[in-house]
Design an enzyme around this catalytic site. Structure first.
Site, PDB file in Angstrom:
ATOM      1  N   LYS A  66       0.762  -1.189   0.367  1.00 41.77           N
ATOM      2  CA  LYS A  66       0.017  -0.092   0.129  1.00 41.77           C
ATOM      3  C   LYS A  66       0.320   0.901  -0.005  1.00 41.77           C
ATOM      4  O   LYS A  66       1.501   1.510   1.366  1.00 41.77           O
ATOM      5  CB  LYS A  66      -0.740  -0.026   0.924  1.00 41.77           C
ATOM      6  CG  LYS A  66      -1.942   0.665   0.824  1.00 41.77           C
ATOM      7  CD  LYS A  66      -2.415   1.758   2.692  1.00 41.77           C
ATOM      8  CE  LYS A  66      -1.540   2.852   2.647  1.00 41.77           C
ATOM      9  NZ  LYS A  66      -1.877   3.992   2.123  1.00 41.77           N
ATOM     10  N   GLY A  81       7.091   4.903   8.302  1.00 38.93           N
ATOM     11  CA  GLY A  81       6.138   6.326   8.541  1.00 38.93           C
ATOM     12  C   GLY A  81       6.286   6.927   9.614  1.00 38.93           C
ATOM     13  O   GLY A  81       7.860   6.287  10.495  1.00 38.93           O
ATOM     14  N   GLU A 104      10.067   0.858  10.729  1.00 34.57           N
ATOM     15  CA  GLU A 104      10.982   1.615  10.260  1.00 34.57           C
ATOM     16  C   GLU A 104      10.215   3.164  10.508  1.00 34.57           C
ATOM     17  O   GLU A 104       9.451   3.259   9.541  1.00 34.57           O
ATOM     18  CB  GLU A 104      11.128   1.682   8.809  1.00 34.57           C
ATOM     19  CG  GLU A 104      12.851   2.650   8.636  1.00 34.57           C
ATOM     20  CD  GLU A 104      12.815   3.628   7.800  1.00 34.57           C
ATOM     21  OE1 GLU A 104      13.257   4.592   8.806  1.00 34.57           O
ATOM     22  OE2 GLU A 104      12.684   3.643   6.360  1.00 34.57           O
ATOM     23  N   CYS A 156      13.553  10.417   6.913  1.00 32.96           N
ATOM     24  CA  CYS A 156      13.591   9.930   8.789  1.00 32.96           C
ATOM     25  C   CYS A 156      14.508  10.206   9.044  1.00 32.96           C
ATOM     26  O   CYS A 156      14.897  10.115  10.385  1.00 32.96           O
ATOM     27  CB  CYS A 156      13.050   8.418   8.416  1.00 32.96           C
ATOM     28  SG  CYS A 156      14.086   7.603   6.876  1.00 32.96           S
ATOM     29  N   GLU A 183      10.700  14.961  15.504  1.00 29.84           N
ATOM     30  CA  GLU A 183      10.057  15.167  14.332  1.00 29.84           C
ATOM     31  C   GLU A 183       9.044  16.206  13.726  1.00 29.84           C
ATOM     32  O   GLU A 183       8.440  16.324  13.898  1.00 29.84           O
ATOM     33  CB  GLU A 183       9.963  13.619  14.091  1.00 29.84           C
ATOM     34  CG  GLU A 183      10.626  13.483  12.424  1.00 29.84           C
ATOM     35  CD  GLU A 183      10.178  12.178  11.893  1.00 29.84           C
ATOM     36  OE1 GLU A 183       9.485  11.516  12.137  1.00 29.84           O
ATOM     37  OE2 GLU A 183      11.474  11.578  11.630  1.00 29.84           O
TER      38      GLU A 183
HETATM   39  P1  NAP Z   1       2.348   7.899   8.348  1.00 31.23           P
HETATM   40  O1  NAP Z   1       0.824   8.627   8.554  1.00 31.23           O
HETATM   41  O2  NAP Z   1       2.803   7.188   9.475  1.00 31.23           O
HETATM   42  O3  NAP Z   1       1.910   7.642   6.915  1.00 31.23           O
HETATM   43  C1  NAP Z   1       2.627   6.488   6.830  1.00 31.23           C
HETATM   44  C2  NAP Z   1       1.661   5.426   5.760  1.00 31.23           C
HETATM   45  O4  NAP Z   1       1.268   4.560   6.659  1.00 31.23           O
HETATM   46  C3  NAP Z   1       0.792   5.741   4.274  1.00 31.23           C
HETATM   47  O5  NAP Z   1       1.408   5.244   3.596  1.00 31.23           O
HETATM   48  C4  NAP Z   1       0.131   5.317   5.351  1.00 31.23           C
HETATM   49  O6  NAP Z   1      -1.136   5.970   4.501  1.00 31.23           O
HETATM   50  C5  NAP Z   1      -0.092   4.721   6.326  1.00 31.23           C
HETATM   51  N1  NAP Z   1      -1.076   4.403   7.036  1.00 31.23           N
HETATM   52  C6  NAP Z   1      -1.991   6.265   7.945  1.00 31.23           C
HETATM   53  N2  NAP Z   1      -2.582   5.140   9.606  1.00 31.23           N
HETATM   54  C7  NAP Z   1      -2.782   4.130   9.360  1.00 31.23           C
HETATM   55  C8  NAP Z   1      -3.020   3.534   9.998  1.00 31.23           C
HETATM   56  N3  NAP Z   1      -3.791   3.629  11.407  1.00 31.23           N
HETATM   57  N4  NAP Z   1      -3.029   1.913   9.678  1.00 31.23           N
HETATM   58  C9  NAP Z   1      -1.860   1.478   8.504  1.00 31.23           C
HETATM   59  N5  NAP Z   1      -1.605   2.708   7.841  1.00 31.23           N
HETATM   60  C10 NAP Z   1      -1.465   3.806   8.284  1.00 31.23           C
HETATM   61  O7  NAP Z   1       3.177   9.192   8.104  1.00 31.23           O
HETATM   62  P2  NAP Z   1       2.362  10.950   7.740  1.00 31.23           P
HETATM   63  O8  NAP Z   1       0.795  11.151   8.250  1.00 31.23           O
HETATM   64  O9  NAP Z   1       1.947  11.130   5.914  1.00 31.23           O
HETATM   65  O10 NAP Z   1       3.360  11.473   8.341  1.00 31.23           O
HETATM   66  C11 NAP Z   1       3.091  12.101   9.244  1.00 31.23           C
HETATM   67  C12 NAP Z   1       4.699  12.287   9.897  1.00 31.23           C
HETATM   68  O11 NAP Z   1       5.085  10.779   9.745  1.00 31.23           O
HETATM   69  C13 NAP Z   1       5.313  12.771   9.423  1.00 31.23           C
HETATM   70  O12 NAP Z   1       5.723  14.341   9.461  1.00 31.23           O
HETATM   71  C14 NAP Z   1       7.374  12.362  10.183  1.00 31.23           C
HETATM   72  O13 NAP Z   1       6.580  12.450  11.277  1.00 31.23           O
HETATM   73  C15 NAP Z   1       6.536  11.338  10.061  1.00 31.23           C
HETATM   74  N6  NAP Z   1       7.104  10.296   8.689  1.00 31.23           N
HETATM   75  C16 NAP Z   1       8.356   9.489   8.643  1.00 31.23           C
HETATM   76  C17 NAP Z   1       8.673   8.580   7.340  1.00 31.23           C
HETATM   77  C18 NAP Z   1       9.625   8.360   7.577  1.00 31.23           C
HETATM   78  O14 NAP Z   1      10.467   7.463   7.101  1.00 31.23           O
HETATM   79  N7  NAP Z   1      10.218   7.586   8.486  1.00 31.23           N
HETATM   80  C19 NAP Z   1       8.137   8.705   5.629  1.00 31.23           C
HETATM   81  C20 NAP Z   1       6.776   9.771   5.903  1.00 31.23           C
HETATM   82  C21 NAP Z   1       6.140  10.820   7.462  1.00 31.23           C
HETATM   83  P3  NAP Z   1      -1.872   6.941   4.163  1.00 31.23           P
HETATM   84  O15 NAP Z   1      -0.575   8.055   3.166  1.00 31.23           O
HETATM   85  O16 NAP Z   1      -2.447   6.832   2.932  1.00 31.23           O
HETATM   86  O17 NAP Z   1      -2.724   8.114   4.903  1.00 31.23           O
END
Ligand code: NAP
Ligand code: MG
Length: 498
Positions: A196, A249, A271, A305, A402
């Site tokens: 996904k 994420g 991760e 990240c 972060e």
């Molecule tokens: P996120 O919500 O953690 O999204 C990462 C992935 O998880 C996306 O595919 C997202 O889907 C999915 N997801 C979200 N809620 C979920 C749930 N309840 N169950 C299963 N999967 C779920 O990250 P974001 O909202 O895009 O970004 C928020 C913050 O996360 C950023 O500001 C940053 O601090 C952090 N982040 C970290 C990384 C990393 O590489 N460590 C990468 C991105 C973001 P959808 O996108 O379709 O909602």
């Protein structure tokens, strides 16, 4: 100021890709969501809609898991030899290379990142990952084990078997690379997958799905379901016929994944986020340390990240480093990534822009001083200035949390013996860096820092062969390198009385 979009001639195949209604990949077929719903994906440089993709949800995840289960159990995938799996991955790597320009432009349009980086980093690193794990497919070995039970003789050995059906959920910051980190090791060992992609960046994953079919992977081995995290992602993490979930994420969602996975105790690898310390010692070669530290935070608009978001600098060189990093930000030409003249793009979304601006406000309110940057740019697209903060305290949100944007907090230190403790004073442990000419300092620090990766006199150096992952709340398990094979295999002990 952000530049406006100069007329750019897109690759013909990109225009074609965007002009067609996109579908998702289940059981080797391109399908719509069962509900018929779709959602738009945007160009973050303009806020304009690029195209729409199916809004997969629980029912679609269920269809995809069934297809992956059938492919895992019935075949032809289980009969595909390790050498053939390796060749499929190598073929896929070649197809990524062959479609390099199309993938690079598509990645830039959907994610915003400068096309320069999509071309030299994202697309080649993706091909390299498939190639690297293509090599591993024939090298997944067990061991023979001496058994000492008295009274008989035994031959005992271990088999390393694919874990089964794998759910993989990836973020938007490196859409193609993240897809390859997840898919390549899982396919090398013989798993089947439901992937996904993030809602903000579904396009290159869908194009990769076409290349996966073109390479000749059997139907159902890779399924790609576009949709939202709260629905499709949550259904995948909770699904009782999924054997393992791999997630990249936020730490917050990582914890939800762990809970969702507990129903059938599927294996989990994570991760997650970081607040990585980047430490400059007084003897460092500042010609490298200053640009290296600026890139450590500003690369990919800070949406890494591993971003070096806490910059610790020895007090004797603090002013020089601050001036240097501030001056470095003037080199950035900020604007739409698709214009090759720009080397800093927009953030991914309005939501992320609001989040980053929220941190800029909170830093200012709590007393941090902005040396450079500090504001959003313009009204079109999601641009923000690269920002350097000083006069910060350890309790400030900008130092603890972060931000995931181009914002760095610089902190002076005086006692080199105490710096590891300050650097480790975080709930995260993803990466760290030290800049010094002293070998002992470098390796003593490498041992003391509680992080999955420590860079010495460099930053953000990744390689398919280098294991990557987090200590503490930055995650579970290691991706890349041969460590990643462990994430996707089970060990079976076989013991025969002979
Ligand atoms: P996120 O919500 O953690 O999204 C990462 C992935 O998880 C996306 O595919 C997202 O889907 C999915 N997801 C979200 N809620 C979920 C749930 N309840 N169950 C299963 N999967 C779920 O990250 P974001 O909202 O895009 O970004 C928020 C913050 O996360 C950023 O500001 C940053 O601090 C952090 N982040 C970290 C990384 C990393 O590489 N460590 C990468 C991105 C973001 P959808 O996108 O379709 O909602
Ligand atoms: Mg997008």
């Amino acid at each position: 100021m952000a530049t406006t979009l100069a007329p750019v001639h897109l690759n013909r195949k990109v225009e074609e890709f965007l002009s067609q209604k996109r579908k998702m990949l289940i059981g080797g077929q391109w399908v719509e969501a069962a509900s018929g719903k779709t959602f738009d994906t945007f160009n973050p440089a303009t806020g304009e809609v690029l195209t729409c993709v199916p809004e997969g949800d629980r029912e679609d995840i269920d269809r995809a898991v069934k297809a992956a289960r059938k492919a895992f159990e019935e075949g032809p995938w289980p009969e595909v030899s390790p050498a053939q799996r390796g060749r499929l991955l190598l073929k896929l790597a070649d197809l990524v290379d062959k479609n390099h320009e199309e993938l690079a432009e598509l990645e830039t349009l959907d994610n915003g990142k400068p096309v320069f980086f999509s071309r030299i980093a994202d697309v080649p690193a993706t091909a390299d990952m498939f190639r690297y794990f293509g090599g591993w497919a024939t090298k997944v070995e067990g061991t023979t084990v001496p058994v000492s039970m008295p009274g008989a003789k035994y031959l005992a050995y271990t088999l390393r078997e694919p874990i089964g059906v794998v759910g993989q959920i990836i973020p938007w910051n490196f859409p193609l690379i993240m897809a390859s980190w997840k898919l390549a090791p899982a396919l090398a060992v013989g798993c089947t997958v439901v992937l996904k992609p993030a809602e903000q960046t579904p396009l290159t994953a869908l194009r990769l799905g076409e290349l996966i079919l073109e390479a000749g992977f059997p139907e159902g081995v890779v399924n790609i379901v576009t949709g939202f995290g709260e629905t499709a992602g949550a259904a995948l993490a909770a699904h009782s016929h999924v054997d393992k979930i791999a997630f990249t994420g936020s730490t917050e969602v990582g914890k939800l994944i762990v809970n969702a996975a507990s129903g059938n105790l599927k294996k989990v690898s994570l991760e997650l986020g970081g607040k990585s310390p980047n430490i400059i010692f007084p003897d460092a070669d500042l010609k490298n340390a200053i640009p290296g530290s600026a890139n450590a935070i500003f690369f990919n608009q800070g949406q890494c990240c591993t971003a070096g978001s806490r910059l610790f600098v020895h007090k004797n060189i603090f002013d020089e480093v601050i001036d240097g990093v501030a001056a470095f930000t003037k080199n950035f030409r900020i604007g739409p990534g698709i214009d090759p003249a720009n080397n800093l793009g927009p953030l991914i979304s309005q939501e992320q822009l609001d989040r980053v601006c929220g941190y800029l406000d909170s830093g200012a309110k709590e007393g941090a001083k902005t040396v450079v940057g500090g504001h959003k740019i313009g009204d079109k697209g999601y641009f923000v200035e690269p920002t350097l903060l000083v006069d910060v305290r350890p309790d400030m949100k900008v130092v603890r949390e972060e931000i995931f944007g181009p914002v760095v907090a610089a902190i002076p230190f005086s006692d080199p013996n105490e710096i590891a403790a300050s650097a480790n004073a975080t709930t995260y442990g993803l990466a760290a860096a030290v800049w010094t000419r002293d070998l002992s300092t470098a390796h003593r620090m490498a041992a003391k820092l509680r992080a999955g990766t420590v860079w010495i006199n460099c930053y953000n150096v990744f390689d398919s062969a280098l294991p990557f992952g987090g200590y503490k709340q930055s995650g579970w398990g290691r991706e890349m390198g041969h460590d990643a094979l462990e994430l996707y295999t089970e060990v079976k002990a076989v013991c025969a009385q002979i």
